[in-house]
Design a protein around this motif. Structure first.
Motif, PDB file in Angstrom:
ATOM      1  N   VAL A 133      -6.741   1.447  -9.209  1.00 43.02           N
ATOM      2  CA  VAL A 133      -6.878   2.449  -7.983  1.00 43.02           C
ATOM      3  C   VAL A 133      -6.600   4.083  -8.529  1.00 43.02           C
ATOM      4  O   VAL A 133      -5.475   4.599  -8.606  1.00 43.02           O
ATOM      5  CB  VAL A 133      -5.565   2.238  -6.730  1.00 43.02           C
ATOM      6  N   GLY A 139       1.236   3.802  -3.441  1.00 42.22           N
ATOM      7  CA  GLY A 139       0.905   5.270  -3.367  1.00 42.22           C
ATOM      8  C   GLY A 139       2.007   6.087  -3.738  1.00 42.22           C
ATOM      9  O   GLY A 139       1.352   6.793  -4.214  1.00 42.22           O
ATOM     10  N   SER A 147       2.800   0.476 -10.399  1.00 40.40           N
ATOM     11  CA  SER A 147       2.017  -0.113  -8.497  1.00 40.40           C
ATOM     12  C   SER A 147       0.447  -0.981  -9.268  1.00 40.40           C
ATOM     13  O   SER A 147      -0.577  -1.401  -8.690  1.00 40.40           O
ATOM     14  CB  SER A 147       1.113   1.528  -8.972  1.00 40.40           C
ATOM     15  N   ASP A 163      -6.659   1.518   2.661  1.00 38.82           N
ATOM     16  CA  ASP A 163      -6.203  -0.069   3.574  1.00 38.82           C
ATOM     17  C   ASP A 163      -6.766  -0.405   5.166  1.00 38.82           C
ATOM     18  O   ASP A 163      -7.881  -1.524   4.921  1.00 38.82           O
ATOM     19  CB  ASP A 163      -5.728  -0.520   3.373  1.00 38.82           C
ATOM     20  N   MET A 210      -3.128   5.495   1.011  1.00 43.25           N
ATOM     21  CA  MET A 210      -3.499   4.372   0.313  1.00 43.25           C
ATOM     22  C   MET A 210      -3.185   3.281   1.706  1.00 43.25           C
ATOM     23  O   MET A 210      -4.223   2.576   2.193  1.00 43.25           O
ATOM     24  CB  MET A 210      -1.817   4.262  -0.528  1.00 43.25           C
ATOM     25  N   GLY A 244       0.608  -1.431   0.200  1.00 43.01           N
ATOM     26  CA  GLY A 244       0.182  -0.094   0.215  1.00 43.01           C
ATOM     27  C   GLY A 244       0.871   1.004   0.115  1.00 43.01           C
ATOM     28  O   GLY A 244       0.680   2.274  -0.476  1.00 43.01           O
ATOM     29  N   VAL A 250      -5.786   9.043  -6.936  1.00 41.16           N
ATOM     30  CA  VAL A 250      -4.407   9.463  -5.858  1.00 41.16           C
ATOM     31  C   VAL A 250      -3.900  10.118  -6.339  1.00 41.16           C
ATOM     32  O   VAL A 250      -3.422  11.357  -5.806  1.00 41.16           O
ATOM     33  CB  VAL A 250      -3.022   8.241  -5.311  1.00 41.16           C
TER      34      VAL A 250
END
Length: 347
Positions: free
Chosen positions: A272, A85, A265, A310, A306, A81, A275
């Motif tokens: 995701v 991130g 990533s 989580d 991140m 994570g 971000v």
């Protein structure tokens, strides 16, 4: 008084930066990140005390079940994570600085969708492909998605604009996502892609961490090296050229770094988004326009976001998990609409 030979009178723009605020963010963010990692390792289907986490990290006992859970399941998940991130946040910061586009983001400009399409292709035709090959194919897909977005958005006579770039990114992402779903349905790999669509760090292993961290570390170092050039480039191509900067080389280096960071990533945690959109804006509003501060602060804040997401994914509806991508989208979508509306007013 005449100027010495070779010296021009081009005024150098003053860059607003807040080194003290940036230093506080870096040290405070790192402390919060370490605490977040500890909480992330302790929270889950079986809650574990922080003292047990400490012992498992520094005094590992393979005979204890909780120590095995921490070492083999919780720690790689938490570190994944933080790493992704960092990757998404710095990739977004580089893209926003190079293009002077406040809407630039790996998820909005086709990088995530391109990686997903190529990964779907690999799952269908090359099942069981080792993870280090999947990362390379993820980079290729990210480059394809980005190339399509920039190619389509630059066809217009008026050239690239932030809104046009975002619209092209949305169209290309929708196309690639539809193709990925078509491949998944035809070749019966929908379950394999379901995790990628949702986005998350559950199930991350040490093997994946060992493969992606050198790529992300290299991307971070490269971003720091060109940070000053991105700051100058963010002032405009003409100003950057007048200051002696080779803008084409800086853009090429920045694009390659963005693809490496986002591609690594995406291959690890899936699609995701947002971000890379939200975090650089927050960092810029706090530390100013100097990318020598924006990039490291974005890295810390992206990792923290991140890790906290989580933790939230596991606490909202236990024992089930909420996809991290959905949680971050709750913040990212309104933020994107605000930026798009603001950009439209300025056109």
């Amino acid at each position: 008084m005449s100027l010495p030979t070779g010296v021009t009178d081009t005024p150098r723009p003053k860059l607003r930066s807040r080194p003290l605020v940036a230093t506080i963010i870096l040290f405070g963010g790192l402390a919060a990140l370490l605490l977040g990692l500890a909480v992330s390792v302790s929270v889950g289907a079986a809650d574990i005390k922080l003292s047990t986490v400490w012992n498992a990290v520094f005094h590992f006992n393979p005979e204890l079940t909780q120590h095995q859970i921490i070492q083999e399941l919780r720690m790689p998940r938490a570190l994944a994570g933080a790493l992704v991130g960092i990757g998404f946040a710095i990739s977004g910061a580089i893209m926003q600085g190079m293009t002077r586009n406040p809407l630039a983001d790996p998820g909005l400009l086709g990088i995530n969708a391109g990686s997903g399409f190529v990964l779907a292709f690999c799952f269908a035709f090359y099942p069981g492909l080792p993870f280090h090959y999947l990362i390379l194919f993820s980079f290729i897909g990210a480059a394809v998605g980005t190339g399509l977005v920039y190619g389509i958005s630059s066809i217009s006579k008026s050239g690239l604009t932030p809104v046009r770039l975002a619209l092209a990114g949305a169209a290309v992402s929708a196309l690639l996502l539809a193709l990925s779903e078509g491949i998944a349905i035809y070749f019966h790999i929908s379950q394999d892609l379901a995790f990628w669509y949702a986005g998350g760090v559950a199930g991350t292993k040490w093997m994946q961490i060992n493969i992606i961290w050198p790529w992300i570390l290299g991307g971070v170092i490269g971003a720091i090296v060109i940070a000053r050039s991105i700051t100058v480039l963010s002032l405009g191509d003409e100003i950057a050229a007048s200051l002696g900067q080779r803008t084409k080389w800086v853009k090429l280096a920045g694009m390659l770094l963005s693809l490496v960071l986002a591609g690594a990533s995406v291959s690890a945690v899936g699609a995701v988004g947002f971000v890379g959109l939200v975090i650089p804006h927050i960092a810029r509003s706090l530390v100013g326009v100097d990318y020598r501060w924006i990039i490291p602060c974005s890295a810390v804040l992206g990792a923290l976001l991140m890790v906290l997401a989580d933790i939230g994914a596991r606490m909202i509806n236990p024992p089930f998990e909420t996809p991290i991508g959905a949680l971050i989208a709750l913040i990212g979508v309104p933020f994107f609409l605000y930026l798009a509306r603001k950009e439209r007013r300025e056109l």
